[in-house]
Design a protein around this motif. Structure first.
Motif, PDB file in Angstrom:
ATOM      1  N   TYR A 126      -5.471 -30.619  49.332  1.00 43.88           N
ATOM      2  CA  TYR A 126      -4.009 -30.556  49.489  1.00 43.88           C
ATOM      3  C   TYR A 126      -3.316 -30.709  48.142  1.00 43.88           C
ATOM      4  N   GLU A 127      -3.873 -31.581  47.322  1.00 53.46           N
ATOM      5  CA  GLU A 127      -3.265 -31.803  46.013  1.00 53.46           C
ATOM      6  C   GLU A 127      -3.378 -30.547  45.152  1.00 53.46           C
ATOM      7  N   ARG A 128      -4.543 -29.900  45.214  1.00 54.19           N
ATOM      8  CA  ARG A 128      -4.721 -28.655  44.448  1.00 54.19           C
ATOM      9  C   ARG A 128      -3.697 -27.614  44.871  1.00 54.19           C
ATOM     10  N   LEU A 129      -3.386 -27.580  46.171  1.00 58.50           N
ATOM     11  CA  LEU A 129      -2.417 -26.618  46.687  1.00 58.50           C
ATOM     12  C   LEU A 129      -0.970 -27.059  46.457  1.00 58.50           C
ATOM     13  N   SER A 175       0.684 -22.388  58.525  1.00 62.54           N
ATOM     14  CA  SER A 175      -0.332 -22.358  57.475  1.00 62.54           C
ATOM     15  C   SER A 175       0.016 -23.344  56.368  1.00 62.54           C
ATOM     16  N   LEU A 176      -0.995 -23.740  55.596  1.00 66.83           N
ATOM     17  CA  LEU A 176      -0.769 -24.679  54.503  1.00 66.83           C
ATOM     18  C   LEU A 176       0.220 -24.102  53.497  1.00 66.83           C
ATOM     19  N   ASP A 177       0.182 -22.806  53.358  1.00 65.74           N
ATOM     20  CA  ASP A 177       1.095 -22.167  52.410  1.00 65.74           C
ATOM     21  C   ASP A 177       2.558 -22.365  52.826  1.00 65.74           C
ATOM     22  N   GLU A 178       2.815 -22.177  54.099  1.00 67.23           N
ATOM     23  CA  GLU A 178       4.186 -22.368  54.585  1.00 67.23           C
ATOM     24  C   GLU A 178       4.564 -23.838  54.572  1.00 67.23           C
ATOM     25  N   ILE A 179       3.592 -24.686  54.844  1.00 68.30           N
ATOM     26  CA  ILE A 179       3.858 -26.121  54.804  1.00 68.30           C
ATOM     27  C   ILE A 179       4.254 -26.531  53.387  1.00 68.30           C
ATOM     28  N   ARG A 180       3.568 -25.932  52.417  1.00 74.30           N
ATOM     29  CA  ARG A 180       3.904 -26.222  51.021  1.00 74.30           C
ATOM     30  C   ARG A 180       5.347 -25.826  50.722  1.00 74.30           C
TER      31      ARG A 180
END
Lengths: 157, 157
Positions: free
Chosen positions: B24-27, B62-67
DNA sequence: CCTTGAGTTGAAGTCCACTTCAACTCACAC
DNA sequence: GTGTGAGTTGAAGTGGACTTCAACTCAAGG
């Protein structure tokens, strides 16, 4: 008389890409006869199998489990409507469970929007003096005790 | 006073594996301070961020949208309950849509169990003389015209 | 001090459900 | 008979969300 379908026809009628159909065949989910020139020809029953596969995927079932379900169909005869109904019905509780969990998540979100605590399942318990506690339509515990999911159960502040 | 958490502590309290937290941190979903010896130390607010991530994943984001959503939080100050509430609320319609689709699927399944046709969305239309047509709780079209999804709309027999 | 459990890294691996590719061959309308 | 679009294969690639690994360093109790 058997009226067989080419892979392109099955693809067009099922909405599933030819590459996916070949993939399903490799996994043993569907089957095809072959022409003299080695091209696939699908019996009409495969259309139903593909429909079942896509429906099952929407329910959230893996291809592996779908294969198991399809394996339970009788091999001797063409599956009857009752056969298909049995398979479909076998996903019912799974579908209901998913609906229940998502609905609970939504209600918890609604209930927690006022406090922004994000702890869900716990915010009203952790904030008994909260002005929102114990009222409104949100944050009702549906299960007796959801001790099974520790993921977000801990305190968060 | 800041009371920082090690990665093991954050993992234990959030239920998320350390490897996932590093991922998660990398993203760019969470962040950590470092000790002199280069070990991660998490502020308590990261606990909420992780909670938000897991909740959002359950909603199907998705993690991308969460970001992206997390990026919209104010950088200057600690996010307020209202900030979190706004983010949570932003998933509401998506969650409702998923619930609606699954519920429709269940009703269609229920409605089709008698005929075993597996065509859904169409069986009652294709079988107007069916004894089950037009009654009971199943197979009601919720949308005006769901022409958008040709996946299983074709005839199946 | 020293041991030991916890933490660090980048690279590679995993799982699922497919898709893409290259290099062919088939089927059928003209 | 021939051109063309449809079909064939195995191998490799994709994408999302992580996990595993090896080789190493840190932090804290005794």
């Amino acid at each position: 008389m058997p009226d067989l379908l080419t892979i392109g026809e099955l693809s067009a009628r099922s909405g599933v890409a030819p590459s996916a159909l070949r993939y399903y065949e490799r996994l043993g989910l569907i089957r095809a006869d072959r022409t003299g020139g080695n091209q696939r020809r699908y019996a009409r029953v495969e259309l139903r199998r593909v429909a079942f596969i896509r429906i099952s995927q929407q329910v959230g079932v893996s291809l592996d489990e779908i294969r198991e379900a399809l394996d339970s169909l009788p091999e001797a005869r063409t599956p009857s409507p009752q056969d298909w109904a049995r398979l479909s019905a076998s996903w019912r509780s799974r579908l209901n469970e998913r609906i229940r969990l998502l609905t609970k998540l939504r209600d918890d979100l609604d209930g927690c929007i006022g406090c922004g605590c994000l702890s869900l399942q716990r915010c009203t318990l952790n904030n008994p003096e909260d002005t929102l506690a114990g009222e409104g339509p949100g944050a009702r515990l549906v299960l007796p005790r959801p001790t099974d999911d520790p993921t977000l159960a801990g305190s968060l502040s």
